[in-house]
Scaffold this motif. Structure first.
Motif, short mmCIF file in Angstrom:
data_model
loop_
_atom_site.label_atom_id
_atom_site.label_comp_id
_atom_site.label_asym_id
_atom_site.label_seq_id
_atom_site.Cartn_x
_atom_site.Cartn_y
_atom_site.Cartn_z
N PRO A 113 -4.70 -3.77 5.00
CA PRO A 113 -3.35 -4.16 4.49
C PRO A 113 -1.98 -3.48 4.89
O PRO A 113 -2.01 -2.58 5.76
CB PRO A 113 -3.60 -3.57 2.81
N PHE A 129 -3.38 -9.54 -2.38
CA PHE A 129 -2.57 -8.68 -1.72
C PHE A 129 -1.32 -8.53 -2.43
O PHE A 129 -0.44 -7.51 -2.02
CB PHE A 129 -2.75 -8.77 -0.21
N PHE A 160 -1.67 -8.66 5.40
CA PHE A 160 -2.70 -7.95 5.53
C PHE A 160 -3.35 -8.94 6.83
O PHE A 160 -3.05 -9.88 6.97
CB PHE A 160 -3.71 -8.14 4.39
#
Length: 350
Positions: free
Chosen positions: A89, A204, A301
């Motif tokens: 990430p 994310f 990511f």
């Protein structure tokens, strides 16, 4: 005088004799206490063996029946499959990732398959086949852990940093400490994992990560503009330098002022040319680093390793009923036996 000396010696001998007697008695009591402990332990072992020997047939029969039941339960239980993916990430999106993984597990535990299926674009029947997710720190080398430790120590003041060892850091680091994360999914369906990966790709981002990315991009743009301005100034100085050299070849002056703190003298002309060239190279390398950083971290990511299309059959120790059931049966027999002995003792106690 002789009588007094004799009396003193006799008194001292009596005192020493009593002291040695007390020490001897203390050691005797200590040895008896230790002996009683070993005797009690030996008695417990013998009584336990006696109970097992007397009830051997019952114990064996019960454990065999429990093992057969455990084996049958293993055979009728559905197979569980697992697959894992590795991700890196950026922009602190790891915090949102961990939060979302916990949220997905909560939806599964609460059997809220309607909401869960919306996140992963699954049907509710497919969503019911998903059992859980696990997230952990990804594989790391020792060098990577050392780099993380050095970075952590540099963020502290010297007094505090001196109290934290490398072993303390490794023992207390959380799942957020790493840069690579492993996400493992468990399902009753063997080929559902690619669909889960598409849903996890949305785990994310949030407003914070998007804002942080925009700020990063804005800072890079500002830095690039500053570097371009500095390159323009260096290019201008280089042109002035060339003109000065041309004029200097016709002039008898030994020193000229170029401005910006740069002066040109005949004995240092080569040095100034080299300084300007180094400055241009430095600025262009910085510009290149900014471009590379923007390219490398242009997403929230990176997927280092994807889910396998077909999951691996998995089994935990607590699912090995053929082993667990006999152990539980033996423990249950022990509890029943001890309970019956306590009841008999209580009834016979007066």
């Amino acid at each position: 005088m002789n009588e007094n000396s004799t009396n003193n010696q006799s008194t001292e001998e009596v005192d020493l004799g009593q002291l040695f007697k007390l020490i001897g008695d203390a050691f005797n009591r200590l040895f008896k206490f230790i002996g009683s402990i070993f005797k009690a332990i030996f008695s417990v072992i013998i009584y336990a063996l006696k109970a097992v020997i007397v009830n051997f047939k019952i114990i064996v029969l019960t454990m065999v029946i429990a093992g057969v039941l455990g084996f049958a339960l293993e055979k009728i239980s559905p197979d569980v499959y697992s697959s894992s993916m590795l991700v890196r990430p950026y922009f602190d999106s790891k915090y949102q990732l961990v939060t979302n993984i916990n949220y997905y597990n909560a939806l599964i535990d609460n059997q809220d398959y309607a909401t869960f299926s919306n996140f992963f674009d699954l049907s509710e029947e497919e969503a019911q086949d998903v059992l859980s997710f696990e997230i952990s720190a990804g594989p790391e080398t020792e060098n990577e852990r050392i780099k993380e430790y050095d970075s952590f120590i540099k963020s502290l003041d010297s007094a505090r940093a001196s109290t934290i060892s490398y072993e303390d850091y490794l023992e207390n680091r959380s799942v957020y400490s790493g840069s690579i994360f492993q996400i493992e999914a468990f399902s009753l369906k063997q080929d559902i994992f690619p669909k889960l990966e598409k849903g996890l790709n949305n785990a994310f981002t949030n407003e914070y990560t998007e804002t942080k990315k925009r700020k990063r991009d804005s800072l890079i743009t500002i830095q690039k503009n500053n570097i371009m301005e500095q390159l323009a100034k260096v290019d201008s100085l280089q042109r002035i330098y060339i003109n000065v050299l041309e004029e200097d070849s016709k002039s008898t002056s030994t020193e000229l002022i170029l401005g910006e703190g740069l002066s040109l003298s005949k004995d240092r002309s080569n040095t100034r040319e080299y300084d300007l060239l180094n400055k241009e190279i430095e600025l262009r390398n910085t510009l290149k680093s900014l471009e590379e950083r923007k390219v490398e971290e242009d997403v929230f990511f990176d997927v280092i390793s994807e889910f396998q299309y077909v999951g691996n059959k998995t089994s935990h120790w607590y699912n090995r009923y053929v082993l667990i059931f006999p152990v539980l049966a033996f423990l249950m027999l022990c509890i029943i036996y001890l309970t019956s002995r306590i009841v008999k003792f209580a009834k016979a106690y007066e």
